[in-house]
Design a protein around this motif. Sequence first.
Motif, PDB file in Angstrom:
ATOM      1  N   THR A  99      -0.399   0.745   7.528  1.00 51.01           N
ATOM      2  CA  THR A  99      -1.679   0.621   8.225  1.00 51.01           C
ATOM      3  C   THR A  99      -1.806   1.690   9.305  1.00 51.01           C
ATOM      4  OG1 THR A  99      -1.777  -1.750   7.805  1.00 51.01           O
ATOM      5  CG2 THR A  99      -3.112  -0.920   9.621  1.00 51.01           C
ATOM      6  N   VAL A 101      -7.844  -1.332   3.202  1.00 47.17           N
ATOM      7  CA  VAL A 101      -6.858  -0.366   3.650  1.00 47.17           C
ATOM      8  C   VAL A 101      -6.514  -0.643   5.114  1.00 47.17           C
ATOM      9  CG1 VAL A 101      -6.495   2.095   4.129  1.00 47.17           C
ATOM     10  CG2 VAL A 101      -7.523   1.393   1.975  1.00 47.17           C
ATOM     11  N   MET A 146       0.847  -1.196   0.000  1.00 49.74           N
ATOM     12  CA  MET A 146       0.000   0.000   0.000  1.00 49.74           C
ATOM     13  C   MET A 146       0.883   1.249   0.000  1.00 49.74           C
ATOM     14  SD  MET A 146      -3.399  -0.358   0.332  1.00 49.74           S
ATOM     15  CE  MET A 146      -4.602  -1.614   0.686  1.00 49.74           C
ATOM     16  N   TYR A 151      -2.722   4.995   7.813  1.00 50.61           N
ATOM     17  CA  TYR A 151      -4.146   5.038   7.452  1.00 50.61           C
ATOM     18  C   TYR A 151      -5.010   5.179   8.711  1.00 50.61           C
ATOM     19  CZ  TYR A 151      -3.168   3.674   2.611  1.00 50.61           C
ATOM     20  OH  TYR A 151      -2.732   3.644   1.311  1.00 50.61           O
ATOM     21  N   SER A 192      -4.503   1.526  -5.927  1.00 49.14           N
ATOM     22  CA  SER A 192      -3.155   1.019  -6.213  1.00 49.14           C
ATOM     23  C   SER A 192      -3.112  -0.502  -6.308  1.00 49.14           C
ATOM     24  CB  SER A 192      -2.177   1.489  -5.124  1.00 49.14           C
ATOM     25  OG  SER A 192      -2.449   0.846  -3.884  1.00 49.14           O
ATOM     26  N   GLN A 193      -4.050  -1.165  -5.640  1.00 46.47           N
ATOM     27  CA  GLN A 193      -4.075  -2.625  -5.635  1.00 46.47           C
ATOM     28  C   GLN A 193      -4.722  -3.214  -6.892  1.00 46.47           C
ATOM     29  OE1 GLN A 193      -2.520  -4.216  -2.724  1.00 46.47           O
ATOM     30  NE2 GLN A 193      -1.914  -2.081  -2.927  1.00 46.47           N
ATOM     31  N   GLY A 250      -5.111   4.205  -1.896  1.00 47.67           N
ATOM     32  CA  GLY A 250      -4.675   2.940  -1.299  1.00 47.67           C
ATOM     33  C   GLY A 250      -5.359   1.750  -1.947  1.00 47.67           C
TER      34      GLY A 250
END
Length: 200
Positions: free
Chosen positions: A13, A170, A9, A16, A64-65, A61
Amino acid sequence: MDKTLNNKMPLTTEEYMDLFRKSEALLEGHFLLTSGKHSAQYMQCAQVLQYPDRAAILAEGLASQFRDMDVQTVIGPATGGILVAHEVAKALGVRSLFTERENGIMRLRRGFSLSPGERVLVVEDVITTGGSVREVLTVVKEFGATALGVGVLVDRSGGKVDFGLPQCSVIQLNIQAYEAQDCPLCAQGIPAVKPGSRKI
């Protein structure tokens, strides 16, 4: 097979989570969840999504995946998934749709539609059991479109919910949720409140 995406990411974490903390989005109390379960904690994503800059960071986030999956449309359930779908779609440069319940059934309304074979990413703000996401996946299938994956801001299940597709969150939390008859907060006589968007 574990279908959870493992790509890195843009933020950690903890970074976020800091966005949620700054927005006072993690609530404490006695909550009746959309799933019907009860919990002492509730993640109110609307509190963080009200800030466009923070919403954009969270959406990136997720985007991007799925950037390499040739997503054509991002779709989420009303109400929680509307802003998430819009922001993720913006990050991917594609269109955004949302589903709504009509007489208790999840549908595409307002003239929205999907084409057969259209490549769709399903997103949501928070999942506990994944019920709303499954309803959206059913809508996608009914149109003959192709669901590529599922992205959520907050997975309250601790990763237990599996949609049988590539998926990512996320933030992944393991917040205890109780059936009404087993809820210790109910046993203490603490009234439950419904913090989400759907009526009790």
